[in-house]
Design an enzyme around this catalytic site. Sequence first.
Site, short mmCIF file in Angstrom:
data_model
loop_
_atom_site.label_atom_id
_atom_site.label_comp_id
_atom_site.label_asym_id
_atom_site.label_seq_id
_atom_site.Cartn_x
_atom_site.Cartn_y
_atom_site.Cartn_z
N THR A 37 0.81 -1.09 0.00
CA THR A 37 -0.03 0.12 0.10
C THR A 37 1.02 1.23 0.07
OG1 THR A 37 -0.07 0.34 2.51
CG2 THR A 37 -1.66 -1.35 1.48
N PHE A 82 1.88 -8.23 10.84
CA PHE A 82 2.03 -6.83 11.21
C PHE A 82 0.92 -6.17 10.27
CE2 PHE A 82 6.44 -8.19 12.26
CZ PHE A 82 6.71 -7.27 13.44
N ALA A 84 -1.56 -4.04 8.11
CA ALA A 84 -2.60 -3.13 8.64
C ALA A 84 -2.53 -1.75 8.20
CB ALA A 84 -2.40 -2.97 10.30
N ASP A 127 -1.50 -0.30 21.93
CA ASP A 127 -2.19 -0.01 23.31
C ASP A 127 -3.17 0.75 22.99
OD1 ASP A 127 -0.83 2.30 22.00
OD2 ASP A 127 0.05 3.05 23.86
N TYR A 151 -9.38 3.40 13.70
CA TYR A 151 -7.93 2.73 13.60
C TYR A 151 -8.27 1.55 14.75
CZ TYR A 151 -3.39 1.33 14.72
OH TYR A 151 -2.32 0.45 15.30
N SER A 154 -10.83 -1.14 14.95
CA SER A 154 -10.59 -2.38 13.77
C SER A 154 -9.48 -3.06 14.44
CB SER A 154 -10.04 -1.81 12.61
OG SER A 154 -8.89 -1.11 12.40
N LYS A 155 -8.38 -2.32 15.34
CA LYS A 155 -7.39 -3.29 15.90
C LYS A 155 -8.16 -4.26 16.88
CE LYS A 155 -3.59 -3.53 15.07
NZ LYS A 155 -2.70 -4.24 14.18
N PRO A 206 2.52 20.95 12.23
CA PRO A 206 1.08 21.11 12.68
C PRO A 206 0.79 20.44 14.13
CG PRO A 206 1.32 19.33 11.10
CD PRO A 206 2.58 20.09 11.10
P1 NAD Z 1 3.10 0.73 8.46
O1 NAD Z 1 1.68 1.47 7.89
O2 NAD Z 1 4.14 1.19 8.21
O3 NAD Z 1 2.89 -0.64 7.74
C1 NAD Z 1 1.96 -1.47 7.33
C2 NAD Z 1 2.45 -2.35 6.24
O4 NAD Z 1 1.35 -3.46 5.97
C3 NAD Z 1 2.60 -1.69 4.78
O5 NAD Z 1 3.95 -2.40 4.39
C4 NAD Z 1 1.51 -2.04 3.95
O6 NAD Z 1 1.79 -2.38 2.55
C5 NAD Z 1 1.14 -3.51 4.63
N1 NAD Z 1 -0.44 -3.92 4.26
C6 NAD Z 1 -1.34 -2.89 4.41
N2 NAD Z 1 -2.55 -3.80 4.19
C7 NAD Z 1 -2.30 -4.80 3.90
C8 NAD Z 1 -2.70 -6.06 3.33
N3 NAD Z 1 -4.06 -6.04 3.12
N4 NAD Z 1 -2.37 -7.27 3.06
C9 NAD Z 1 -0.84 -7.32 3.22
N5 NAD Z 1 -0.06 -6.26 3.65
C10 NAD Z 1 -0.70 -5.06 3.84
O7 NAD Z 1 2.57 0.35 9.77
P2 NAD Z 1 3.58 0.17 11.27
O8 NAD Z 1 3.50 1.26 11.85
O9 NAD Z 1 4.94 -0.47 10.63
O10 NAD Z 1 2.59 -0.87 12.07
C11 NAD Z 1 2.77 -2.27 11.92
C12 NAD Z 1 1.67 -3.08 12.79
O11 NAD Z 1 2.30 -2.69 14.17
C13 NAD Z 1 0.32 -2.71 12.63
O12 NAD Z 1 -0.43 -3.70 12.96
C14 NAD Z 1 0.05 -1.55 13.72
O13 NAD Z 1 -1.25 -1.60 14.07
C15 NAD Z 1 0.87 -1.85 14.94
N6 NAD Z 1 1.42 -1.02 15.88
C16 NAD Z 1 2.10 0.10 15.50
C17 NAD Z 1 2.67 0.89 16.35
C18 NAD Z 1 3.19 2.29 15.87
O14 NAD Z 1 3.49 2.91 16.66
N7 NAD Z 1 3.76 2.44 14.55
C19 NAD Z 1 2.39 0.54 17.80
C20 NAD Z 1 2.00 -0.38 18.17
C21 NAD Z 1 1.24 -1.41 17.07
O1 DAU Z 2 0.02 4.09 20.58
C1 DAU Z 2 0.43 3.11 19.41
C2 DAU Z 2 0.06 3.85 18.08
O2 DAU Z 2 0.85 4.96 17.88
C3 DAU Z 2 -0.07 3.06 16.91
O3 DAU Z 2 -1.01 1.89 17.03
C4 DAU Z 2 -0.54 3.77 15.70
O4 DAU Z 2 -0.28 2.97 14.45
C5 DAU Z 2 0.44 4.86 15.31
O5 DAU Z 2 0.01 5.64 14.12
C6 DAU Z 2 0.45 5.61 16.70
O6 DAU Z 2 -0.78 6.41 16.91
P1 DAU Z 2 -0.88 7.80 17.31
O7 DAU Z 2 -2.27 8.41 16.66
O8 DAU Z 2 -0.65 8.19 18.77
O9 DAU Z 2 0.55 8.49 16.62
P2 DAU Z 2 0.49 9.79 15.63
O10 DAU Z 2 2.32 9.87 15.17
O11 DAU Z 2 -0.31 10.16 14.57
O12 DAU Z 2 0.13 11.14 16.50
C7 DAU Z 2 1.05 11.18 17.89
C8 DAU Z 2 0.47 12.26 18.64
O13 DAU Z 2 0.74 13.34 18.09
C9 DAU Z 2 -1.00 12.19 18.81
O14 DAU Z 2 -1.53 12.75 19.80
C10 DAU Z 2 -1.46 13.22 17.68
C11 DAU Z 2 -0.46 14.14 17.47
N1 DAU Z 2 -0.16 14.59 16.11
C12 DAU Z 2 -0.06 13.80 15.18
C13 DAU Z 2 0.18 14.41 13.98
C14 DAU Z 2 0.34 13.34 12.94
C15 DAU Z 2 -0.22 16.25 16.02
O15 DAU Z 2 -0.15 16.88 16.86
N2 DAU Z 2 0.10 16.67 14.83
C16 DAU Z 2 0.16 15.98 13.39
O16 DAU Z 2 0.27 16.24 12.63
#
Ligand code: NAD
Ligand code: DAU
Length: 341
Positions: A37, A82, A84, A127, A151, A154-155, A206
């Site tokens: 994606t 992973f 998602a 979390d 989001y 769905s998780k 922002p």
């Molecule tokens: P990301 O968005 O960077 O990567 C998601 C990956 O999944 C991409 O490579 C995408 O192409 C692939 N994907 C999406 N839909 C798909 C499908 N239908 N089939 C196969 N592949 C598909 O996400 P991330 O930040 O690396 O997060 C990975 C996992 O960890 C997710 O499940 C997310 O919920 C979880 N998670 C993320 C965080 C965070 O802070 N980023 C924290 C806790 C848990």
């Molecule tokens: O807690 C785990 C989660 O952390 C993961 O499950 C998600 O995949 C990951 O995206 C992340 O979610 P958050 O919504 O916490 O992350 P994000 O980086 O989008 O935002 C972090 C904080 O910053 C949140 O309070 C929103 C704020 N924010 C975010 C963006 C993108 C801003 O103030 N400005 C912004 O432009």
Amino acid sequence: MKTLLVTGGCGFIGSNFIRLERELDAELKIINVDKLTYAGNLENLADLKEDGYYLFAKGDIGDAAFIANLIAEHSPDAVVNFAAESHVDRSILDSGPFVQTNIVGTQVLLDACRKAEISRYLQVSTDEVYGSLGAEGLFTEETPLAPNSPYSSSKAAADLLVRSYFHTFDFPAIITRCSNNYGPYQFPEKLIPLFVSNLLADKKIPVYGKGENVRDWIHVLDHCRGIDAALRHGQVGEVYNFGGNCELQNIELTKLLLQALDKPESMIEHVTDRPGHDLRYAIDCRKAKQELDWEPQVDFETGLAETIKWYQENSGWVERVRSGEYRDYYQQQYGDRLSES
Ligand code: NAD
Ligand code: DAU
């Protein structure tokens, strides 16, 4: 473990996890299934050669026939999911892909793994399924699920399906729930890579509302080490929380980023808040310490400095992932809210 199937391995955490597994065990065969994606990028694993020990397969976890064939061909000992849609703001703009991949995709993958009698399945969760905390307290594995965004809902739905497969079918599943990750290869839509890449391009940053929301930051390698520990040593049917013990208000983190990049506070633009914005996340990870001998190792100051350096040194990567579809998303998300976007 001889063969591991990883889904979503071309994203931020999945690519860091595959690289870690390769370092830990050069003879582990890793199959990486990714739909590619907007968030999936083959460049994230460009240093890995496709050989007998690493194979990439482009495909959707929601495609039952594709997944069944892949499992039949490689007979993995374990699966780590992973894959998602991962960005809260995108789920507010359109929840459809979140329901499709995070819920339906997980269900299809679970069925395929169950039919193939996979001996270990790990669901990578968040979390955010626990909802929001007030000023006090921590999320434990016993905290009731109360997700607030499309989001996180769905998780949470996916977690409930995984739980039900363990209870109903004795399916050997483990769930991990982690706090906010940072580190190399994170798509510049999340706070840290978005703000760093904007500041490097002299663009405003922002901050939603007053920036008082709190997140618990963990380095991606600490999360990956936790997943590895749960995969190898966790008990099936159990949930393990991972966090960084590093709570920061968004505005505090923003000021650290400005300082590190030597930019003035006038680069901050307070924009309209995220609808339904969770106030605070913080994790109690004593269970992972006691049962998996895991705790976060990367000190935030060092991890953040290294992450900023990575973005400085990989401006080409940022440019490439920011082209195309991302431009449309940025315009839709911030176009009217940011004066210099
Ligand atoms: P990301 O968005 O960077 O990567 C998601 C990956 O999944 C991409 O490579 C995408 O192409 C692939 N994907 C999406 N839909 C798909 C499908 N239908 N089939 C196969 N592949 C598909 O996400 P991330 O930040 O690396 O997060 C990975 C996992 O960890 C997710 O499940 C997310 O919920 C979880 N998670 C993320 C965080 C965070 O802070 N980023 C924290 C806790 C848990
Ligand atoms: O807690 C785990 C989660 O952390 C993961 O499950 C998600 O995949 C990951 O995206 C992340 O979610 P958050 O919504 O916490 O992350 P994000 O980086 O989008 O935002 C972090 C904080 O910053 C949140 O309070 C929103 C704020 N924010 C975010 C963006 C993108 C801003 O103030 N400005 C912004 O432009």
